[in-house]
Design an enzyme around this catalytic site. Sequence first.
Site, PDB file in Angstrom:
ATOM      1  N   GLY A  87     -55.117 -12.710  -9.126  1.00 19.22           N
ATOM      2  CA  GLY A  87     -54.342 -13.959  -9.023  1.00 19.22           C
ATOM      3  C   GLY A  87     -53.277 -13.836  -7.960  1.00 19.22           C
ATOM      4  O   GLY A  87     -52.944 -12.741  -7.507  1.00 19.22           O
ATOM      5  N   GLY A  89     -50.199 -13.074  -6.743  1.00 19.10           N
ATOM      6  CA  GLY A  89     -49.048 -12.341  -7.266  1.00 19.10           C
ATOM      7  C   GLY A  89     -47.811 -12.535  -6.422  1.00 19.10           C
ATOM      8  O   GLY A  89     -46.706 -12.223  -6.844  1.00 19.10           O
ATOM      9  N   LYS A 110     -46.682 -17.147   1.475  1.00 17.64           N
ATOM     10  CA  LYS A 110     -47.015 -15.775   1.068  1.00 17.64           C
ATOM     11  C   LYS A 110     -45.725 -14.957   1.076  1.00 17.64           C
ATOM     12  O   LYS A 110     -45.067 -14.870   2.112  1.00 17.64           O
ATOM     13  CB  LYS A 110     -48.039 -15.200   2.057  1.00 17.64           C
ATOM     14  CG  LYS A 110     -48.659 -13.894   1.637  1.00 17.64           C
ATOM     15  CD  LYS A 110     -49.887 -13.600   2.486  1.00 17.64           C
ATOM     16  CE  LYS A 110     -50.432 -12.211   2.233  1.00 17.64           C
ATOM     17  NZ  LYS A 110     -51.627 -11.942   3.045  1.00 17.64           N
ATOM     18  N   ASP A 122     -43.177  -7.284  -6.901  1.00 19.85           N
ATOM     19  CA  ASP A 122     -41.960  -8.093  -6.770  1.00 19.85           C
ATOM     20  C   ASP A 122     -42.236  -9.482  -6.191  1.00 19.85           C
ATOM     21  O   ASP A 122     -41.323 -10.291  -6.037  1.00 19.85           O
ATOM     22  CB  ASP A 122     -40.925  -7.363  -5.896  1.00 19.85           C
ATOM     23  CG  ASP A 122     -41.446  -7.089  -4.484  1.00 19.85           C
ATOM     24  OD1 ASP A 122     -42.607  -7.469  -4.179  1.00 19.85           O
ATOM     25  OD2 ASP A 122     -40.710  -6.496  -3.682  1.00 19.85           O
ATOM     26  N   GLY A 123     -43.478  -9.741  -5.833  1.00 22.72           N
ATOM     27  CA  GLY A 123     -43.824 -11.061  -5.307  1.00 22.72           C
ATOM     28  C   GLY A 123     -43.357 -11.285  -3.878  1.00 22.72           C
ATOM     29  O   GLY A 123     -43.462 -12.397  -3.359  1.00 22.72           O
ATOM     30  N   ARG A 173     -49.107 -19.978   5.205  1.00 20.81           N
ATOM     31  CA  ARG A 173     -50.525 -19.839   5.565  1.00 20.81           C
ATOM     32  C   ARG A 173     -51.230 -21.170   5.358  1.00 20.81           C
ATOM     33  O   ARG A 173     -50.976 -21.885   4.388  1.00 20.81           O
ATOM     34  CB  ARG A 173     -51.148 -18.761   4.694  1.00 20.81           C
ATOM     35  CG  ARG A 173     -52.629 -18.576   4.939  1.00 20.81           C
ATOM     36  CD  ARG A 173     -53.081 -17.214   4.530  1.00 20.81           C
ATOM     37  NE  ARG A 173     -53.173 -17.061   3.085  1.00 20.81           N
ATOM     38  CZ  ARG A 173     -53.538 -15.915   2.501  1.00 20.81           C
ATOM     39  NH1 ARG A 173     -53.813 -14.851   3.234  1.00 20.81           N
ATOM     40  NH2 ARG A 173     -53.612 -15.835   1.202  1.00 20.81           N
ATOM     41  N   ARG A 180     -61.994 -18.115  -3.488  1.00 16.79           N
ATOM     42  CA  ARG A 180     -62.539 -16.817  -3.080  1.00 16.79           C
ATOM     43  C   ARG A 180     -63.764 -16.475  -3.921  1.00 16.79           C
ATOM     44  O   ARG A 180     -63.977 -17.089  -4.983  1.00 16.79           O
ATOM     45  CB  ARG A 180     -61.485 -15.726  -3.340  1.00 16.79           C
ATOM     46  CG  ARG A 180     -60.153 -16.015  -2.705  1.00 16.79           C
ATOM     47  CD  ARG A 180     -59.007 -15.452  -3.558  1.00 16.79           C
ATOM     48  NE  ARG A 180     -57.714 -15.957  -3.094  1.00 16.79           N
ATOM     49  CZ  ARG A 180     -56.935 -15.324  -2.235  1.00 16.79           C
ATOM     50  NH1 ARG A 180     -57.280 -14.142  -1.773  1.00 16.79           N
ATOM     51  NH2 ARG A 180     -55.796 -15.852  -1.839  1.00 16.79           N
ATOM     52  N   ASP A 249     -61.886 -10.459  -3.619  1.00 16.18           N
ATOM     53  CA  ASP A 249     -60.791 -11.438  -3.654  1.00 16.18           C
ATOM     54  C   ASP A 249     -60.329 -11.801  -2.241  1.00 16.18           C
ATOM     55  O   ASP A 249     -59.569 -12.749  -2.065  1.00 16.18           O
ATOM     56  CB  ASP A 249     -59.604 -10.903  -4.469  1.00 16.18           C
ATOM     57  CG  ASP A 249     -59.177  -9.515  -4.036  1.00 16.18           C
ATOM     58  OD1 ASP A 249     -60.030  -8.613  -4.049  1.00 16.18           O
ATOM     59  OD2 ASP A 249     -58.007  -9.335  -3.660  1.00 16.18           O
ATOM     60  N   ASP A 259     -56.753 -13.045   4.578  1.00 16.82           N
ATOM     61  CA  ASP A 259     -55.987 -11.885   4.108  1.00 16.82           C
ATOM     62  C   ASP A 259     -55.998 -10.749   5.112  1.00 16.82           C
ATOM     63  O   ASP A 259     -56.712  -9.767   4.956  1.00 16.82           O
ATOM     64  CB  ASP A 259     -56.485 -11.414   2.734  1.00 16.82           C
ATOM     65  CG  ASP A 259     -55.547 -11.915   1.654  1.00 16.82           C
ATOM     66  OD1 ASP A 259     -54.477 -12.473   1.996  1.00 16.82           O
ATOM     67  OD2 ASP A 259     -55.855 -11.762   0.461  1.00 16.82           O
TER      68      ASP A 259
HETATM   69  P1  AMP Z   1     -53.754  -8.213  -1.111  1.00 18.30           P
HETATM   70  O1  AMP Z   1     -53.805  -6.737  -0.904  1.00 18.30           O
HETATM   71  O2  AMP Z   1     -52.644  -8.879  -0.336  1.00 18.30           O
HETATM   72  O3  AMP Z   1     -55.061  -8.884  -0.934  1.00 18.30           O
HETATM   73  O4  AMP Z   1     -53.312  -8.396  -2.632  1.00 18.30           O
HETATM   74  C1  AMP Z   1     -54.092  -7.976  -3.730  1.00 18.30           C
HETATM   75  C2  AMP Z   1     -53.488  -8.496  -4.998  1.00 18.30           C
HETATM   76  O5  AMP Z   1     -52.190  -7.936  -5.223  1.00 18.30           O
HETATM   77  C3  AMP Z   1     -53.283 -10.004  -5.037  1.00 18.30           C
HETATM   78  O6  AMP Z   1     -53.511 -10.430  -6.336  1.00 18.30           O
HETATM   79  C4  AMP Z   1     -51.827 -10.145  -4.656  1.00 18.30           C
HETATM   80  O7  AMP Z   1     -51.286 -11.358  -5.109  1.00 18.30           O
HETATM   81  C5  AMP Z   1     -51.203  -8.954  -5.341  1.00 18.30           C
HETATM   82  N1  AMP Z   1     -49.971  -8.505  -4.663  1.00 18.30           N
HETATM   83  C6  AMP Z   1     -49.869  -7.932  -3.456  1.00 18.30           C
HETATM   84  N2  AMP Z   1     -48.585  -7.660  -3.162  1.00 18.30           N
HETATM   85  C7  AMP Z   1     -47.846  -8.057  -4.213  1.00 18.30           C
HETATM   86  C8  AMP Z   1     -46.440  -8.049  -4.514  1.00 18.30           C
HETATM   87  N3  AMP Z   1     -45.535  -7.548  -3.668  1.00 18.30           N
HETATM   88  N4  AMP Z   1     -46.059  -8.576  -5.700  1.00 18.30           N
HETATM   89  C9  AMP Z   1     -46.942  -9.064  -6.560  1.00 18.30           C
HETATM   90  N5  AMP Z   1     -48.265  -9.095  -6.340  1.00 18.30           N
HETATM   91  C10 AMP Z   1     -48.733  -8.605  -5.181  1.00 18.30           C
HETATM   92 MG    MG Z   2     -55.828 -10.663  -1.110  1.00 17.67          MG
END
Ligand code: AMP
Ligand code: MG
Length: 483
Positions: A87, A89, A110, A122-123, A173, A180, A249, A259
Amino acid sequence: MGFGWNFDNSYARLSDTLYASVGLHPVSDPKIVIFNEMLAKELGLSSDELQSEEGVQILAGNKAPEGSFPMAQAYAGHQFGYFTMLGDGRALLYGEQMTPENERFDIQLKGAGRTPFSRGGDGRAALGPMLREYIISEAMHGLGIPTTRSLAVVSTGEKIIRETDLPGAILTRVASSHIRVGTFQYVANWGSFEDLQSLASYTIIRHYTDIPNSDNQYLYLLQEVIKKQAELIAKWQLVGFIHGVMNTDNMAISGESIDFGPCAFMDTYHPETVFSSIDTKGRYAYGNQPKMGLWNLARFAESLVPLLDDDEDKAIEIAQGQISQYMGQFEKYWLDGMRAKLGLFDQEDQDKELADELLDLMEKNQADYTNTFSALTIGQHEKSPLQGKDGFEEWLQKWELRRSRQTQSIEESTELMKNSNPSVIPRNHRVEEALDAAVNGDLSVLERLLAALADPYDYSSEYEEYCIVPETQKRPYRTFCGT
Ligand code: AMP
Ligand code: MG
């Protein structure tokens, strides 16, 4: 004229198992780092308004735009082969902007803070990686490869804690959607049959409107998604793009590249090239991308099984039949693209061999992939990385002979090559140099790089500096996910 927001949030009208509506997490001191005026215009948005004080608040996730429906989307995914619930995050979807051309685009932030899908994170996102996504996505667009786009990066004025403290940032973005393979996997695993049916029907309406209204429209969906991915990954291979994290994803059903984490362009040709620090086994190496695409599509097909036939065995057979088409399609797209790179309009049986021989020469001699093709394009063989290498003269003769057997003139063939072989790609040392300067407050390096990348098939000397390969690479280039 106002901002120009024109949201129609169709995803929010789907089952709420697909998303969570979210609140905003304001940041203390948002400032625009880079803004894409051309893209704003295409979206029907006012660049002036978006760069005003109020606009910056919107791009920072401090204030929701009029008509938006802030949400985090639910999805699952196979990450390096392991299935997990994921999801958004750290992403917040404002909604779907309808453009003056009546096209629909997701507007997503993002790095906008925590959501119900953040798990331990931490989002947030750091400035370097968000600018990196901006550069690479705009480079892909310049190259003519389907991709999500980048509207803006704002710095948040806040530090985020990683191995060291880093400046925080938010990327806006723009995507034709964020559906996905992992979205389908999520629904297939945790949703109802009706949820799956409605997601599939929605996807058809949103991306595959040409699908005939038949009993078997989900079969067509599978067929079309397979074709789109075969075409996309062929395009990646042809320019030497390495995505780096082809998890399910990170594969968009629309057929856009999405991504951009540890992705990078290959310089020296080698199928085993990997840049990502986390891809220790080379799962997503350059030469593996086509088959990893197949692997992901097989997961997509599995998710669709309940929709393909009431009889499960029959449904699986149908899915397998579709999946078995992929490699042939990929190879056709690739070979068509390779012919164009070699200036060939027609087809001969030996063309694949001719292309493979050139790639072999590159691999043996550690030749730069992009520059080998650009030297062929401008016909300056003395500039080729293969100049003087064993077998290159013979290969050139074969190629010239092959070119002379077609009815088109050499000028026409050269024109085709110019449009098929970029002279400028976002070379790793140039990307790093632009990011270093930008993080230290100097944006001029980044802006010049973006200008070069906007027109990569322009063989003028203005951007010649971007074609130069650094004399010695200090150490193997590594990219990081930057999460
Ligand atoms: P990504 O590597 O950007 O494709 O992210 C993989 C998953 O990790 C996705 O579900 C993102 O939303 C989550 N995610 C990546 N970085 C963070 C973050 N700093 N805080 C929370 N969720 C994250
Ligand atoms: Mg991703």
